[in-house]
Write an enzyme that holds these catalytic residues in place. Structure first.
Site, short mmCIF file in Angstrom:
data_model
loop_
_atom_site.label_atom_id
_atom_site.label_comp_id
_atom_site.label_asym_id
_atom_site.label_seq_id
_atom_site.Cartn_x
_atom_site.Cartn_y
_atom_site.Cartn_z
N GLY A 184 28.27 32.19 55.84
CA GLY A 184 28.81 31.00 55.20
C GLY A 184 27.86 30.17 54.37
CD GLU B 103 29.45 37.88 61.70
OE1 GLU B 103 29.78 38.61 62.63
OE2 GLU B 103 30.25 37.11 61.12
N PRO B 104 25.23 36.70 57.28
CG PRO B 104 23.03 36.89 56.51
CD PRO B 104 23.86 37.00 57.76
N GLY B 105 26.47 37.02 53.95
CA GLY B 105 26.90 37.99 52.94
C GLY B 105 26.45 37.50 51.58
CE1 TYR C 149 38.86 32.77 47.24
CE2 TYR C 149 37.29 33.93 45.86
CZ TYR C 149 38.14 33.90 46.94
OH TYR C 149 38.24 35.02 47.72
CB CYS D 97 48.58 40.97 30.43
SG CYS D 97 48.09 42.01 29.08
CD GLU D 98 48.34 37.72 36.32
OE1 GLU D 98 48.28 36.56 36.76
OE2 GLU D 98 48.59 38.71 37.02
N1 LLP Z 1 31.44 36.68 58.79
C1 LLP Z 1 32.77 36.61 58.71
C2 LLP Z 1 33.57 36.78 59.91
C3 LLP Z 1 33.38 36.37 57.47
O1 LLP Z 1 34.70 36.27 57.40
C4 LLP Z 1 32.58 36.21 56.31
C5 LLP Z 1 33.20 35.97 55.00
C6 LLP Z 1 31.17 36.32 56.45
C7 LLP Z 1 30.64 36.55 57.71
C8 LLP Z 1 30.23 36.19 55.29
O2 LLP Z 1 30.27 34.93 54.73
P1 LLP Z 1 29.27 34.53 53.55
O3 LLP Z 1 27.87 34.45 54.12
O4 LLP Z 1 29.35 35.59 52.51
O5 LLP Z 1 29.76 33.23 53.08
N2 LLP Z 1 35.85 36.05 48.55
C9 LLP Z 1 35.35 34.72 48.78
C10 LLP Z 1 34.54 34.63 50.07
C11 LLP Z 1 35.32 35.06 51.27
C12 LLP Z 1 34.49 35.09 52.53
C13 LLP Z 1 35.21 35.77 53.64
N3 LLP Z 1 34.46 35.86 54.83
C14 LLP Z 1 34.53 34.29 47.57
O6 LLP Z 1 34.42 35.06 46.62
O7 LLP Z 1 34.01 33.18 47.54
#
Ligand code: LLP
Length: 418
Positions: free
Chosen positions: A231, A271-273, A314, A341-342
């Site tokens: 997050g 859990e960083p993404g 978003y 086309c939107e």
């Molecule tokens: N753990 C869980 C259970 C999650 O649902 C998520 C993201 C993460 C970790 C990783 O979160 P992060 O560190 O990336 O913020 N598509 C959206 C973001 C959706 C996130 C969904 N869950 C966007 O493009 O902003």
């Protein structure tokens, strides 16, 4: 990555094209990991595959010794394929099917339970298999992460997790403890994404750790790990936002304070993404024409929200650079119009940029997270190719799709043709 270099890459590999910087991914990972590890020894990172699950990128993170947070069978298969060990994989999503639960048990991964219904079904499957399922519960702490409503996941109205409210989570643990084929291993929460204020993380950590202590004191449950999800936001506009260091500085003292009460130090899982891959990826596209209406100036490009969904979904902001005019002064105001086309397919709104011409190459920055992984083939647009840059080398990590992709798995009933 320098404009001149990216222009060469665009010329060689064509557009639209995702370009990733290997070194940046590793640096992001190390900055994140060491911020926590240096303050809390028992830290483990589970990279959130949903942010970018391209094999080469998952390989890099596996080399860095990240575990995997996966949410579907194919993400799980990806983690296995790059060699992540079962102990370092957590399977999280809401509404798991029996099939998914079976695969997760067979794969020996940690299963993050989202509802009581899931717990009962998992217990039955585990019992039938005579194999214990290792679980955590995703709990909903009812916290507003003050982010875009579509990516806030810990609100009391949210679909995720078992609420702390009304003792629901407490009852879930009490029951799970009695189930023969369930091994209760941890707790999980994830309150949202692109969070730019540490207050929500502070509140969440307090609530979760308080609850972990209650489980120990009242039910004698000693959790092995506390998973606080992902997050942490990144700076899309160049603004100052919390760093991994400031996040760690906020939450680690809270964890340590509660650990004294607990009498032991649980593992801390994160859990960083986005933080790991967001600023390491760029989407390159080419200008197909400039169009002036009585109201606006549109720059048409050869890609759209099928390749980068975030602005349409978003209203998110991605910085834009005209690579072929990097040295020129910004004098014009443009909207960058995608080719889907939107009306909603505007990749960037009202940006001050140099005067743009046909054939100019545009870079959409910070597109490494939730870019390719959310792409689609809408309007029958093939998904872009992806390349990875490391040192002087640039290599294709995913081929550009072709029209054949669209026909490959389809059948027209024979009778229909007669
Ligand atoms: N753990 C869980 C259970 C999650 O649902 C998520 C993201 C993460 C970790 C990783 O979160 P992060 O560190 O990336 O913020 N598509 C959206 C973001 C959706 C996130 C969904 N869950 C966007 O493009 O902003």
């Amino acid at each position: 990555m320098e404009p001149k270099f990216l222009l060469k890459v665009a010329e060689k590999f064509g557009t639209p094209l995702y370009v990733y910087d290997e070194d940046q991914i590793r640096r992001n990972y190390r900055v994140f990991f060491s911020a926590f590890k240096s303050r809390y020894k028992n830290t483990k990172i589970f990279y959130a595959y949903k942010a970018n699950s391209s094999l080469a990128i998952c390989h890099i993170l596996h080399q860095e010794e990240a575990g995997a947070d996966v949410v579907s069978e194919c993400e799980l298969r990806t983690a296995q394929r790059v060699g992540v060990k079962a102990m370092n994989i957590i399977f999280t999503n809401n509404g798991k099917t029996d099939g998914e639960l079976q695969i997760a048990i067979d794969s020996d991964v940690t299963i993050n339970i989202d509802s009581m219904n899931e717990l009962y079904r998992l217990h039955k499957i585990a019992k039938d298999k005579r194999k214990k399922a290792r679980v955590s519960f995703r709990v909903n702490p009812s916290i507003d992460a003050r982010t875009h409503p579509k990516i806030a996941t810990g609100l009391k109205e949210s679909k995720f997790g078992i609420h702390l409210e009304n003792d629901l989570a407490f009852k879930a643990y009490r029951l799970a403890k009695e189930l023969d084929w369930i091994e209760v291993s941890g707790i999980h929460t994830h309150i949202g994404s692109q969070i730019t204020d540490v207050t929500a993380f502070r509140e969440m950590t307090e609530k979760i750790m308080q609850f972990v202590c209650e489980l120990k004191e009242n039910l004698d449950i000693r959790l092995r790990f506390v998973n606080l999800g992902g997050g942490l936001g990144i700076s899309y506009k160049g603004e100052n936002i919390p760093t991994p260091d400031s996040l760690a500085e906020t939450i680690i003292p809270i964890i340590k304070k509660f650990n004294t009460q607990l009498g032991y130090d649980p593992e801390l899982w994160l859990e960083p993404g986005r933080y790991i891959v967001g600023n390491a990826g760029i989407l390159l596209c080419k200008v197909t024409g400039v169009k002036e209406t009585p109201h606006r100036k549109f720059v048409n490009v050869d890609t759209g929200f099928n390749a980068l969904m975030r602005p349409a979904m978003y209203d998110s902001y991605h910085r834009v650079q005209v690579l072929s005019k990097a040295e020129e002064e910004s004098t014009e105001i443009y909207d960058i119009a995608g080719n889907i086309c939107e009306s909603g397919d505007i990749l960037a709104k009202e940006r001050k940029l140099p005067k743009i011409d046909n054939g100019d190459i545009i870079a959409i920055l910070d597109a490494g997270a939730y870019g390719f992984s959310m792409s689609s083939q809408y309007n029958l647009r093939p998904r872009p190719s992806e390349v990875l840059v490391w040192g002087d080398t640039v290599e294709v990590i995913r081929e550009r799709e072709s029209c054949e992709e669209f026909f490959k798995n389809q059948r027209v009933p024979k009778d229909l043709l007669e």
